[in-house]
Design an enzyme around this catalytic site. Structure first.
Site, PDB file in Angstrom:
ATOM      1  N   ALA A 150       0.846  -1.182   0.000  1.00 25.75           N
ATOM      2  CA  ALA A 150       0.000   0.000   0.000  1.00 25.75           C
ATOM      3  C   ALA A 150       0.888   1.240   0.000  1.00 25.75           C
ATOM      4  CB  ALA A 150      -0.922  -0.011   1.219  1.00 25.75           C
ATOM      5  N   GLU A 177       3.603  -5.355   7.991  1.00 26.59           N
ATOM      6  CA  GLU A 177       2.826  -4.257   8.567  1.00 26.59           C
ATOM      7  C   GLU A 177       3.077  -4.045  10.054  1.00 26.59           C
ATOM      8  OE1 GLU A 177       0.238  -5.776   5.102  1.00 26.59           O
ATOM      9  OE2 GLU A 177       1.594  -6.626   6.598  1.00 26.59           O
ATOM     10  N   GLU A 202      -0.903  -9.335  -0.390  1.00 23.91           N
ATOM     11  CA  GLU A 202      -2.323  -9.648  -0.273  1.00 23.91           C
ATOM     12  C   GLU A 202      -2.999  -9.763  -1.634  1.00 23.91           C
ATOM     13  OE1 GLU A 202      -3.734  -7.808   3.932  1.00 23.91           O
ATOM     14  OE2 GLU A 202      -2.644  -6.451   2.614  1.00 23.91           O
ATOM     15  N   GLY A 204       0.184  -4.971   1.077  1.00 19.46           N
ATOM     16  CA  GLY A 204      -0.919  -5.063   0.139  1.00 19.46           C
ATOM     17  C   GLY A 204      -0.565  -5.791  -1.136  1.00 19.46           C
TER      18      GLY A 204
END
Length: 258
Positions: free
Chosen positions: A66, A134, A114, A111
């Protein structure tokens, strides 16, 4: 449709390739890019994609994660909206009505990892590095990583990856079961293209049904999944592809699927 932060190509065989195109940011996913991915996934489906490949532009990053600079000062409601957007994209990948291959050509953190977890198949370059780091930002995976990771690598390894924020290389990712195979960096594109071509030649509706049934393993009790499988299996009989596939087998020839 066109976007500033990604490209979508669909060839005549129905192979769609979605490339996140922010190489200067290692293809990190900001809001604009996530919204573009939603639109691109819809576009790929509307154009009849029989297989979808997701990868990143450049030679270093698949999707580095992200956009941390954007995340830094988010309020809780803003963070909730960002999480929901990321979840929508990953859920859309997981439910896309055709096989989705992650061509992991570099860094796949947070992300990015993911997004790969939401794909059906993951092929990694030998240079790939993956992880859910994270925890070192004072947060946790927020786009499905806490749920999908353990299904692939098991509970203990998922906890280690999340708790320690481990970044693992391609060989360890393969050993853990996080990726299905590792290939030489300069062979990744050709190898994934061959896989995609083979999958695109398979019967479209049977493939879609197979994916839906396999996804139910993670969503429903086994009894419900088995009941769906029975209905899905029998429901494909009488379709063109079922008739053609069985006839071709009996006649010892290659099938011609719709």
């Amino acid at each position: 449709m066109s976007w500033d932060t990604l490209t979508l190509d669909v060839d005549d065989d129905g192979v769609a390739t979605l490339t996140v195109n922010r190489p200067d940011k290692l293809n990190a996913l900001n809001v604009e890019t996530l919204e573009a991915m939603e639109e691109a996934l819809d576009e790929a489906e509307s154009r009849g994609a029989r297989v979808l490949v997701i990868t990143g532009a450049g030679d270093e990053g698949f999707i580095a994660g992200a956009d941390i600079s954007y995340m830094q000062d988010l309020t809780t409601p803003e963070a909730q909206a960002y999480a929901e957007l990321g979840h929508r994209v990953c859920d859309r990948i997981e439910s896309f009505p055709a096989p989705v291959i992650a061509a992991v050509n570099g860094y796949a953190f947070g992300g990015g990892c993911e997004v790969a977890l939401a794909c059906d198949l993951r092929v990694a370059s030998e240079r790939a590095v993956v992880g859910q780091p994270e925890i070192d930002l004072g947060i946790v995976p927020g786009w499905g990583g806490t749920q999908r990771l353990s299904r692939l690598v098991g509970d203990e390894r998922a906890r280690r990856l999340v708790f320690f924020g481990e970044r693992i290389d391609a060989s360890d990712a393969y050993e853990y079961g996080l990726v299905g195979e590792v290939v030489a960096h300069d062979q990744l594109d050709d190898h994934v293209a061959e896989m995609a071509s083979e999958l695109a030649a398979k019967p479209k509706y049977a493939m879609q049904t197979a994916k839906e049934a396999l996804n139910l393993v993670h969503e429903e009790p086994q009894a419900a999944g088995l009941a769906y499988e029975r209905r899905a299996w029998s429901g494909l009989f009488g379709t063109h592809d079922q008739r053609e596939g069985t006839a071709a087998f009996v006649e010892n020839r290659d099938p011609e699927f719709e």
